[in-house]
Design a protein around this motif. Structure first.
Motif, PDB file in Angstrom:
ATOM      1  N   UNK A  18       0.831  -1.208   0.000  1.00 16.82           N
ATOM      2  CA  UNK A  18       0.000   0.000   0.000  1.00 16.82           C
ATOM      3  C   UNK A  18       0.866   1.259   0.000  1.00 16.82           C
ATOM      4  N   UNK A  19       1.960   1.245   0.748  1.00 17.98           N
ATOM      5  CA  UNK A  19       2.865   2.401   0.767  1.00 17.98           C
ATOM      6  C   UNK A  19       3.407   2.683  -0.632  1.00 17.98           C
ATOM      7  N   UNK A  20       3.765   1.635  -1.351  1.00 21.70           N
ATOM      8  CA  UNK A  20       4.294   1.808  -2.710  1.00 21.70           C
ATOM      9  C   UNK A  20       3.187   2.279  -3.650  1.00 21.70           C
ATOM     10  N   UNK A  21       2.004   1.701  -3.508  1.00 16.11           N
ATOM     11  CA  UNK A  21       0.900   2.078  -4.394  1.00 16.11           C
ATOM     12  C   UNK A  21       0.504   3.543  -4.246  1.00 16.11           C
ATOM     13  N   UNK A  22       0.489   4.054  -3.022  1.00 14.28           N
ATOM     14  CA  UNK A  22       0.015   5.419  -2.799  1.00 14.28           C
ATOM     15  C   UNK A  22       1.144   6.455  -2.737  1.00 14.28           C
ATOM     16  N   UNK A  23       2.360   6.030  -2.982  1.00 12.16           N
ATOM     17  CA  UNK A  23       3.509   6.931  -2.853  1.00 12.16           C
ATOM     18  C   UNK A  23       3.447   8.072  -3.854  1.00 12.16           C
ATOM     19  N   UNK A  24       3.896   9.195  -3.393  1.00 11.41           N
ATOM     20  CA  UNK A  24       4.028  10.377  -4.232  1.00 11.41           C
ATOM     21  C   UNK A  24       5.260  11.143  -3.803  1.00 11.41           C
ATOM     22  N   UNK A  30       9.976   8.645   2.884  1.00 13.72           N
ATOM     23  CA  UNK A  30       9.513   7.696   3.895  1.00 13.72           C
ATOM     24  C   UNK A  30       9.446   6.271   3.362  1.00 13.72           C
ATOM     25  N   UNK A  31       9.460   6.100   2.052  1.00 17.90           N
ATOM     26  CA  UNK A  31       9.362   4.757   1.474  1.00 17.90           C
ATOM     27  C   UNK A  31      10.530   3.866   1.871  1.00 17.90           C
ATOM     28  N   UNK A  32      11.736   4.398   1.837  1.00 18.87           N
ATOM     29  CA  UNK A  32      12.902   3.590   2.204  1.00 18.87           C
ATOM     30  C   UNK A  32      12.768   3.107   3.641  1.00 18.87           C
ATOM     31  N   UNK A  33      12.401   4.001   4.519  1.00 17.55           N
ATOM     32  CA  UNK A  33      12.236   3.628   5.921  1.00 17.55           C
ATOM     33  C   UNK A  33      11.153   2.560   6.075  1.00 17.55           C
ATOM     34  N   UNK A  34      10.068   2.706   5.353  1.00 14.29           N
ATOM     35  CA  UNK A  34       8.987   1.728   5.412  1.00 14.29           C
ATOM     36  C   UNK A  34       9.467   0.361   4.947  1.00 14.29           C
ATOM     37  N   UNK A  35      10.160   0.322   3.822  1.00  7.75           N
ATOM     38  CA  UNK A  35      10.661  -0.948   3.291  1.00  7.75           C
ATOM     39  C   UNK A  35      11.612  -1.606   4.284  1.00  7.75           C
ATOM     40  N   UNK A  59      13.468  -6.191  -2.684  1.00  7.76           N
ATOM     41  CA  UNK A  59      12.404  -5.281  -2.241  1.00  7.76           C
ATOM     42  C   UNK A  59      12.996  -3.939  -1.833  1.00  7.76           C
ATOM     43  N   UNK A  60      13.977  -3.986  -0.963  1.00  6.21           N
ATOM     44  CA  UNK A  60      14.542  -2.725  -0.459  1.00  6.21           C
ATOM     45  C   UNK A  60      15.169  -1.917  -1.589  1.00  6.21           C
ATOM     46  N   UNK A  61      15.937  -2.558  -2.452  1.00  5.67           N
ATOM     47  CA  UNK A  61      16.588  -1.797  -3.524  1.00  5.67           C
ATOM     48  C   UNK A  61      15.587  -1.270  -4.546  1.00  5.67           C
TER      49      UNK A  61
END
Length: 110
Positions: A18-24, A30-35, A59-61
């Motif tokens: 969901x974080x990746x889908x809604x990312x902007x 914040x995406x890196x931290x989430x992953x 995933x992380x990369x």
């Protein structure tokens, strides 16, 4: 592994997806931290295997690459391709977890 633990791990995968889908652009950093957070939680529970290590690394990369494209305001087609790659990596990680063994010393309750 208990259903509760499986549900929590599935929740981590779904939250990351969901974080990746809604990312902007506004939440790209914040995406890196989430992953990293969600993958670390999976590693606290699943037995370490080469397949899990590889899937987690992918995933992380891929999430970091996607976030960088968002933050740099790259072309939409380029960032959407990176989003699809990140989601595919998350799906591969979920598949690997489906066959994973579980650590006896997991911090998540059984």
């Amino acid at each position: 592994m208990a259903a509760t633990t499986k549900d929590r791990l599935a929740g981590d995968i779904e939250t990351l997806r969901a974080d990746v889908l809604k990312a902007g652009v506004l939440n790209a950093k914040a995406l890196q931290e989430s992953a990293e957070l969600h993958v670390a939680r999976l590693h606290d529970t699943a037995e370490a295997t080469p397949a899990l290590q590889d899937a987690s690394f992918q995933v992380v990369t891929s999430v970091i690459a996607f976030a960088r494209l968002l933050y740099s305001q790259a072309a939409i087609s380029e960032s959407e391709q990176a989003r699809r790659e990140a989601l595919a990596a998350i799906d591969r990680l979920a598949a690997v977890l489906g066959h994973a063994g579980w650590r006896a010393d997991s911090p998540l309750p059984a």
